[in-house]
Design a protein around this motif. Sequence first.
Motif, PDB file in Angstrom:
ATOM      1  N   UNK A 179     -28.077  -5.044  20.777  1.00 25.86           N
ATOM      2  CA  UNK A 179     -28.373  -5.840  19.609  1.00 25.86           C
ATOM      3  C   UNK A 179     -28.155  -7.255  19.998  1.00 25.86           C
ATOM      4  N   UNK A 180     -27.190  -7.464  20.737  1.00 29.99           N
ATOM      5  CA  UNK A 180     -26.789  -8.998  21.085  1.00 29.99           C
ATOM      6  C   UNK A 180     -28.056  -9.411  22.298  1.00 29.99           C
ATOM      7  N   UNK A 181     -28.518  -8.605  23.140  1.00 31.65           N
ATOM      8  CA  UNK A 181     -29.724  -8.806  23.664  1.00 31.65           C
ATOM      9  C   UNK A 181     -30.984  -9.122  22.873  1.00 31.65           C
ATOM     10  N   UNK A 182     -31.146  -8.400  21.704  1.00 34.54           N
ATOM     11  CA  UNK A 182     -32.123  -8.388  21.055  1.00 34.54           C
ATOM     12  C   UNK A 182     -32.139  -9.664  20.210  1.00 34.54           C
ATOM     13  N   UNK A 183     -30.953 -10.412  20.015  1.00 37.00           N
ATOM     14  CA  UNK A 183     -31.078 -11.565  19.336  1.00 37.00           C
ATOM     15  C   UNK A 183     -31.798 -12.841  19.896  1.00 37.00           C
ATOM     16  N   UNK A 184     -31.471 -12.575  21.262  1.00 39.31           N
ATOM     17  CA  UNK A 184     -32.271 -13.562  22.275  1.00 39.31           C
ATOM     18  C   UNK A 184     -33.515 -13.232  22.941  1.00 39.31           C
ATOM     19  N   UNK A 185     -33.775 -11.902  23.129  1.00 32.78           N
ATOM     20  CA  UNK A 185     -34.929 -11.493  23.721  1.00 32.78           C
ATOM     21  C   UNK A 185     -35.389 -10.046  23.508  1.00 32.78           C
ATOM     22  N   UNK A 186     -36.427 -10.075  23.247  1.00 33.01           N
ATOM     23  CA  UNK A 186     -37.141  -8.531  22.847  1.00 33.01           C
ATOM     24  C   UNK A 186     -38.464  -8.603  23.880  1.00 33.01           C
ATOM     25  N   UNK A 187     -38.682  -7.387  24.150  1.00 27.97           N
ATOM     26  CA  UNK A 187     -39.897  -7.075  25.222  1.00 27.97           C
ATOM     27  C   UNK A 187     -40.997  -7.664  24.617  1.00 27.97           C
ATOM     28  N   UNK A 188     -41.441  -7.409  23.100  1.00 23.63           N
ATOM     29  CA  UNK A 188     -42.702  -8.098  22.461  1.00 23.63           C
ATOM     30  C   UNK A 188     -41.930  -8.954  21.490  1.00 23.63           C
ATOM     31  N   UNK A 189     -42.784  -9.939  20.803  1.00 25.48           N
ATOM     32  CA  UNK A 189     -42.157 -10.629  19.519  1.00 25.48           C
ATOM     33  C   UNK A 189     -42.177  -9.367  18.610  1.00 25.48           C
ATOM     34  N   UNK A 190     -41.066  -9.307  17.846  1.00 27.77           N
ATOM     35  CA  UNK A 190     -40.973  -8.329  16.816  1.00 27.77           C
ATOM     36  C   UNK A 190     -42.108  -8.531  15.764  1.00 27.77           C
ATOM     37  N   UNK A 224     -39.696  -0.796  19.142  1.00 29.08           N
ATOM     38  CA  UNK A 224     -38.333  -1.019  20.041  1.00 29.08           C
ATOM     39  C   UNK A 224     -37.737  -2.309  19.654  1.00 29.08           C
ATOM     40  N   UNK A 225     -38.918  -3.540  19.872  1.00 30.22           N
ATOM     41  CA  UNK A 225     -38.432  -4.976  19.555  1.00 30.22           C
ATOM     42  C   UNK A 225     -37.961  -5.096  18.125  1.00 30.22           C
ATOM     43  N   UNK A 226     -38.624  -4.547  17.036  1.00 26.29           N
ATOM     44  CA  UNK A 226     -38.291  -4.625  15.695  1.00 26.29           C
ATOM     45  C   UNK A 226     -36.953  -3.875  15.682  1.00 26.29           C
ATOM     46  N   UNK A 227     -36.457  -2.901  16.323  1.00 27.96           N
ATOM     47  CA  UNK A 227     -35.390  -2.080  16.131  1.00 27.96           C
ATOM     48  C   UNK A 227     -34.089  -3.008  16.551  1.00 27.96           C
ATOM     49  N   UNK A 228     -34.239  -3.689  17.764  1.00 28.46           N
ATOM     50  CA  UNK A 228     -33.502  -4.418  18.356  1.00 28.46           C
ATOM     51  C   UNK A 228     -33.187  -5.662  17.358  1.00 28.46           C
ATOM     52  N   UNK A 229     -34.001  -6.336  16.818  1.00 27.27           N
ATOM     53  CA  UNK A 229     -34.074  -7.223  16.024  1.00 27.27           C
ATOM     54  C   UNK A 229     -33.187  -6.678  14.694  1.00 27.27           C
ATOM     55  N   UNK A 230     -33.831  -5.460  14.056  1.00 31.16           N
ATOM     56  CA  UNK A 230     -33.294  -5.384  12.851  1.00 31.16           C
ATOM     57  C   UNK A 230     -31.912  -4.692  12.999  1.00 31.16           C
ATOM     58  N   UNK A 231     -31.274  -4.343  13.983  1.00 32.61           N
ATOM     59  CA  UNK A 231     -29.948  -3.795  14.128  1.00 32.61           C
ATOM     60  C   UNK A 231     -29.058  -4.879  14.212  1.00 32.61           C
ATOM     61  N   UNK A 232     -29.590  -6.142  14.665  1.00 28.79           N
ATOM     62  CA  UNK A 232     -28.883  -7.445  14.442  1.00 28.79           C
ATOM     63  C   UNK A 232     -28.441  -7.783  13.021  1.00 28.79           C
ATOM     64  N   UNK A 233     -29.686  -7.614  12.189  1.00 31.86           N
ATOM     65  CA  UNK A 233     -29.250  -7.911  10.691  1.00 31.86           C
ATOM     66  C   UNK A 233     -28.361  -6.948  10.228  1.00 31.86           C
ATOM     67  N   UNK A 234     -28.597  -5.575  10.386  1.00 28.29           N
ATOM     68  CA  UNK A 234     -27.793  -4.310   9.890  1.00 28.29           C
ATOM     69  C   UNK A 234     -26.385  -4.755  10.093  1.00 28.29           C
ATOM     70  N   UNK A 235     -26.257  -5.103  11.371  1.00 32.79           N
ATOM     71  CA  UNK A 235     -24.558  -5.241  12.237  1.00 32.79           C
ATOM     72  C   UNK A 235     -24.040  -6.645  11.314  1.00 32.79           C
ATOM     73  N   UNK A 236     -24.804  -7.690  11.399  1.00 32.22           N
ATOM     74  CA  UNK A 236     -24.194  -8.709  10.778  1.00 32.22           C
ATOM     75  C   UNK A 236     -23.689  -8.362   9.230  1.00 32.22           C
TER      76      UNK A 236
END
Lengths: 270, 282
Positions: free
Chosen positions: A23-34, A62-74
Amino acid sequence: MKKHYNGYLIAGLIISGIIIIMTIIGMFWTPYSPTAMSGAAKLQAPSLAHLFGTDNFGRDIFSRVLKGAGTTLTIAVATVAIGAFFGTLIGANTGYFGGIVDDILMRLNDAVTAFPSILLALLIISLTGTGKKYNVILALGIVFIPSFARLMRTTYASYRNANYIISARLMGAGSGRIMMIHILPNTVRVLLPALTIGFNNAVLAEASMSFLGIGVAPPDASLGYMLSDAQGMFSVAPWYAVCTGLVIILLVFGVGLIGAGMQKQGSGVN
Amino acid sequence: MSGEINIMPDLNEGSLLEAVTGQSPVTSENATGADSIDEQKLVLEVKHVSGGYHTGGPFKRMQKYKEVIHDVDFVVKQREILGLVGESGTGKTTLTRMIFGTVKPEKGEIIHYTKRPQIIFQDPYSSLNPAYNVEWSIEEPLRVFGKYDEAERKERVRRVVKQVGLPEEILTAKPAELSGGQRQRVSIAAALIRRPRFIIADEPVSALDVTIQAQILELIANLRNELDLSFLFISHDLNVVYQLCDRVMVMKRGRIVEQGTIDEVYNHPKEEYTKQLLAAAE
């Protein structure tokens, strides 16, 4: 002392640790733009290029999950923080002092608990407006206060007449000092598992609210929002729902294991 | 202490004692009430005190008053160990609370001639905060008092730990790592740290096994001799009282039915109740 390995705690820390790091990686970098759409890559099944496949707009799940998990965790962390802070404040005072303040606050607490929590959250959202992350946090935070308040009330009440607390009173320590310094560290054993359970409930509550369309709204994505998005195309792109759901399950499972492990640890010591 | 009273107001140094006794207690840490120790001088005077507690509800008119202590009258002299015996439920705990000012007497007067007394509890397992180490527990009364800097506090902790016969290494231990006797010594150290003149010991040895009991009793006797302390020693064990105390009071259903020197009470008891207790103890 003999060293015991606590399997629950270790497994829980590994599982939730992986997800939190991702999730933390997803906040800064995702394989594609979500949010990048691609007409050529609509509804593709999972592959090396798209680990979780793509959705109906050709966005990388996958990119969207990385980003979305950040929102959920916050949202989950903030919700539990609000619930635990105010719940502890209320529970400590009612449990420690007892008497008429206890009666009034706990009946109020009962009144809040009497509402189904999702209904109460709905009510607060409808008052503050839909689609904003902070409103979701506020609504869920308020919903989470009563359970923490009740737990801390019971805990504080059980310590109120312990000999070392009576001693502290007799030596002239003030109520604030007794509550914060003498009693609070003793409640950690109860509070930490409760925090993990609260966290899990918050993740699920956020998911159900987004699923119902009163949680976060685009362009923000959360796991719950994506899950509701995925149900419409379950027959053509089952991987969307499965992958998103799997991340929620792993997150909740991991944190749940931590909670169980801490409870086990606590009972082992005493 | 049993949970019969839930109303335990905070004791701010002075205020409540003043309200109870009608006089300002001595608050200076080093005041002794007198520089020289005179064994006829008093540390505590309890004058015809009756009292109990209110139960029932948040408002006065909903409450019921139950009198637990009836016309209790005694003194504690300097450098004296006064025993208080009686079966459980007889009002010993309520009397203790009255002396501390957490329960107000309905009639009579309690006069403190020294600064705030300290208390040692029966159960050494619940008288130390399990979340903190020994040093914290002993130091806390000084921290609350707030008149000493860190270095001074640590110095006094080290001194008092030595006085109760514990090694300095024990300071970093948590209560769970200590034996019952060690914990009781730590409780005594915490009671001594503010240099009281008068200590109430509420069944301090009844949770300990016999050899440890003897050590703790010896410690109390030595502390009395070295520090010129007075004790109110509450116990249901007449043998322990016989070993340790100078005078003894026998309490029954909230009344003091007999009091006198150990010799008077043990060898020439006047009351039937005392005779029964003595017969039961043999």
